[in-house]
Design an enzyme around this catalytic site. Sequence first.
Site, PDB file in Angstrom:
ATOM      1  CD  GLU A  85      -1.260  -0.316   3.798  1.00 15.39           C
ATOM      2  OE1 GLU A  85      -2.062   0.597   3.878  1.00 15.39           O
ATOM      3  OE2 GLU A  85      -1.339  -1.162   4.355  1.00 15.39           O
ATOM      4  CB  CYS A 117      -2.357  -4.932   6.079  1.00 12.78           C
ATOM      5  SG  CYS A 117      -2.064  -3.132   6.865  1.00 12.78           S
ATOM      6  CB  SER A 207      -9.289   0.808  12.604  1.00 12.63           C
ATOM      7  OG  SER A 207      -8.273   0.798  13.732  1.00 12.63           O
ATOM      8  CG  HIS A 239      -2.888  -7.022  10.055  1.00 12.02           C
ATOM      9  ND1 HIS A 239      -1.598  -6.787   9.570  1.00 12.02           N
ATOM     10  CD2 HIS A 239      -3.251  -6.076  10.352  1.00 12.02           C
ATOM     11  CE1 HIS A 239      -1.430  -5.395   9.439  1.00 12.02           C
ATOM     12  NE2 HIS A 239      -2.554  -4.958   9.974  1.00 12.02           N
ATOM     13  CG  ASN A 288       1.169  -1.963  10.783  1.00 10.84           C
ATOM     14  OD1 ASN A 288       1.513  -3.108  10.351  1.00 10.84           O
ATOM     15  ND2 ASN A 288       0.055  -1.278  11.016  1.00 10.84           N
ATOM     16  CB  SER A 321      -7.959  -0.718   6.734  1.00 11.01           C
ATOM     17  OG  SER A 321      -7.410  -0.678   8.178  1.00 11.01           O
TER      18      SER A 321
HETATM   19  N1  CAA Z   1       0.037   1.756  31.086  1.00 17.64           N
HETATM   20  C1  CAA Z   1      -0.475   0.641  30.692  1.00 17.64           C
HETATM   21  N2  CAA Z   1      -1.364   0.445  29.662  1.00 17.64           N
HETATM   22  C2  CAA Z   1      -1.924   1.826  29.214  1.00 17.64           C
HETATM   23  C3  CAA Z   1      -1.325   2.966  29.569  1.00 17.64           C
HETATM   24  C4  CAA Z   1      -0.224   3.034  30.913  1.00 17.64           C
HETATM   25  N3  CAA Z   1       0.221   3.864  31.521  1.00 17.64           N
HETATM   26  N4  CAA Z   1      -1.839   4.091  29.231  1.00 17.64           N
HETATM   27  C5  CAA Z   1      -2.952   3.648  28.299  1.00 17.64           C
HETATM   28  N5  CAA Z   1      -2.678   2.064  28.238  1.00 17.64           N
HETATM   29  C6  CAA Z   1      -3.460   1.152  27.577  1.00 17.64           C
HETATM   30  C7  CAA Z   1      -4.916   1.390  27.352  1.00 17.64           C
HETATM   31  O1  CAA Z   1      -5.702   0.813  28.482  1.00 17.64           O
HETATM   32  C8  CAA Z   1      -5.117   0.499  26.158  1.00 17.64           C
HETATM   33  O2  CAA Z   1      -5.366  -0.737  26.281  1.00 17.64           O
HETATM   34  P1  CAA Z   1      -6.750  -1.422  25.667  1.00 17.64           P
HETATM   35  O3  CAA Z   1      -6.898  -1.013  24.204  1.00 17.64           O
HETATM   36  O4  CAA Z   1      -6.322  -2.849  26.043  1.00 17.64           O
HETATM   37  O5  CAA Z   1      -7.595  -0.722  26.594  1.00 17.64           O
HETATM   38  C9  CAA Z   1      -3.800   0.933  25.122  1.00 17.64           C
HETATM   39  O6  CAA Z   1      -2.943   1.104  26.225  1.00 17.64           O
HETATM   40  C10 CAA Z   1      -3.997   2.005  24.283  1.00 17.64           C
HETATM   41  O7  CAA Z   1      -4.371   3.145  25.095  1.00 17.64           O
HETATM   42  P2  CAA Z   1      -5.512   3.994  24.124  1.00 17.64           P
HETATM   43  O8  CAA Z   1      -6.607   3.150  23.646  1.00 17.64           O
HETATM   44  O9  CAA Z   1      -5.504   5.345  25.039  1.00 17.64           O
HETATM   45  O10 CAA Z   1      -4.579   4.531  22.993  1.00 17.64           O
HETATM   46  P3  CAA Z   1      -4.894   5.452  21.942  1.00 17.64           P
HETATM   47  O11 CAA Z   1      -6.483   5.646  21.548  1.00 17.64           O
HETATM   48  O12 CAA Z   1      -3.959   6.875  21.993  1.00 17.64           O
HETATM   49  O13 CAA Z   1      -4.276   4.688  20.365  1.00 17.64           O
HETATM   50  C11 CAA Z   1      -4.913   3.121  18.795  1.00 17.64           C
HETATM   51  C12 CAA Z   1      -4.587   3.230  20.047  1.00 17.64           C
HETATM   52  C13 CAA Z   1      -6.351   3.608  18.328  1.00 17.64           C
HETATM   53  C14 CAA Z   1      -4.759   1.414  18.429  1.00 17.64           C
HETATM   54  C15 CAA Z   1      -3.852   3.856  17.809  1.00 17.64           C
HETATM   55  O14 CAA Z   1      -2.580   3.235  18.198  1.00 17.64           O
HETATM   56  C16 CAA Z   1      -3.972   3.908  16.529  1.00 17.64           C
HETATM   57  O15 CAA Z   1      -4.928   4.589  16.011  1.00 17.64           O
HETATM   58  N6  CAA Z   1      -3.244   3.061  15.373  1.00 17.64           N
HETATM   59  C17 CAA Z   1      -3.413   2.873  14.210  1.00 17.64           C
HETATM   60  C18 CAA Z   1      -4.617   2.058  13.746  1.00 17.64           C
HETATM   61  C19 CAA Z   1      -4.339   0.689  14.023  1.00 17.64           C
HETATM   62  O16 CAA Z   1      -3.410   0.167  14.060  1.00 17.64           O
HETATM   63  N7  CAA Z   1      -5.481  -0.050  13.946  1.00 17.64           N
HETATM   64  C20 CAA Z   1      -5.676  -1.604  14.123  1.00 17.64           C
HETATM   65  C21 CAA Z   1      -6.801  -2.020  13.573  1.00 17.64           C
HETATM   66  S1  CAA Z   1      -6.692  -1.680  11.681  1.00 17.64           S
HETATM   67  C22 CAA Z   1      -5.458  -2.627  11.087  1.00 17.64           C
HETATM   68  O17 CAA Z   1      -5.101  -3.734  11.529  1.00 17.64           O
HETATM   69  C23 CAA Z   1      -4.895  -2.146   9.782  1.00 17.64           C
HETATM   70  C24 CAA Z   1      -3.488  -1.545   9.790  1.00 17.64           C
HETATM   71  O18 CAA Z   1      -2.504  -2.111  10.023  1.00 17.64           O
HETATM   72  C25 CAA Z   1      -3.495  -0.182  10.396  1.00 17.64           C
END
Ligand code: CAA
Length: 410
Positions: A85, A117, A207, A239, A288, A321
Amino acid sequence: MGRNERAGIEAIAVHVPNLYLDLKDLAQANSVDPAKYQKGLGCQRMAWPEPDEDPVSMAAEVAHRLIDSYAVDPATIGMVIAGTESGVDAAKPIASFVHGLLSLPQRCRTFDTQHACYGATAGLRLALDWCRTTRKRALVIATDIARYDVHSPGEPTQGAGAVAMLVGPDPAVVQFEDPVEAVYASHVFDFFRPHYRSTAVVDGRYSLECYLTALENTYVAYTEATGRRLLDFRYLLFHVPFPKMAWKAFGRVYDIEQARNHTELPSKEELFARMTEPALWGNREVGNVYSGSLYLSLASLLEADDAAVEGAFVGMFSYGSGNCAEFLAGRVCHDASVWRNRTGLRQLLAERRRLTHAEYLALREPANPAPFTPSPRRYRFLGIENHQRKYVGPKASHSRNRAGDAYAGL
Ligand code: CAA
């Protein structure tokens, strides 16, 4: 010509850029608790490309490594597919650059497969079907650079790398079973990258939901079609956009099996530790790699110290995605000496250089290149001349003379 049921992976190799950012350094710069990145997302480090490294040079690098380390005769390759991609041209595929840089035979098909992906899996499935009928060999390469905006939630989940798989009728690494149509597609905007952007647009939480819905659909389709259940797999690979996602995915599969109530299952933690964790160590180091993520996980499993992989039946979930997904399965072959220490993963990780956060930020700005010492790679992007992308690198060496440098596009 009859079908050959023995299609699968004859060789697998990995390329990881020489530079990496430690997520402790990113967390400190972003004023975030490092435990969020390391435990919450499961990421330790993320690979970052050098200024003269791009999806084409990474694809050529990994293809060359595969050909050299498994002593493959390039003349036997009849198809090159790049799953990506991160395309560099709207018309000319990465596969075509690789074909030229490695001087592969002219009697060859070259094209890219794209669906986020899922792209490499689309290529792999196509290659498997083609090998089953023609008994020829295809080179399937996943190559991608995962890039999100600075300070965005996706920033700690970036990475870069490539995985090459030689797919053929005499698999010595993984033999895939006859395909089962465990596929799923849905038109969603969970993650995408319009042509005018260099970073992805992502609705993070959504996502995750889209990924898990696609997993549920494909896993149920696979298990209903085959009659197999969770404990029929020795390993379950996913993945891996970030390693914690594999835990969430495993949890979804576990819940499906518990709801079916067929057998008493060991605890989710115990099963995850033995079925998925051994395949995640490379992803924790690299980040990733989009279309290559699942196959980086496969390479990690094959190179794991503590995994009993020979003869193991492995389930694999591929997610792109947008979206499109597939659940597929195969059996690892019986002689680990074929692939052990040949993927390149351990060696490349051992030789890496840690970036400072300031260097990482400077590398994100190609308009202001900071001075750097290139790592000893074979293929380099030289720049654009007359609208043509120029690369330098050696030709693949097996069964030919080392003929010096080759320039694609000239
Ligand atoms: N200590 C330990 N854990 C902590 C913490 C701390 N101090 N603070 C937060 N965490 C944990 C949270 O509890 C959370 O865990 P859970 O999901 O188990 O509840 C984890 O850390 C992440 O915290 P947030 O949910 O607050 O994180 P965020 O909202 O800032 O970002 C995300 C998370 C949305 C995945 C972000 O990284 C993102 O947008 N990533 C890109 C998109 C992605 O990867 N999507 C996956 C599915 S799509 C796909 O697979 C295609 C692809 O390759 C992109």
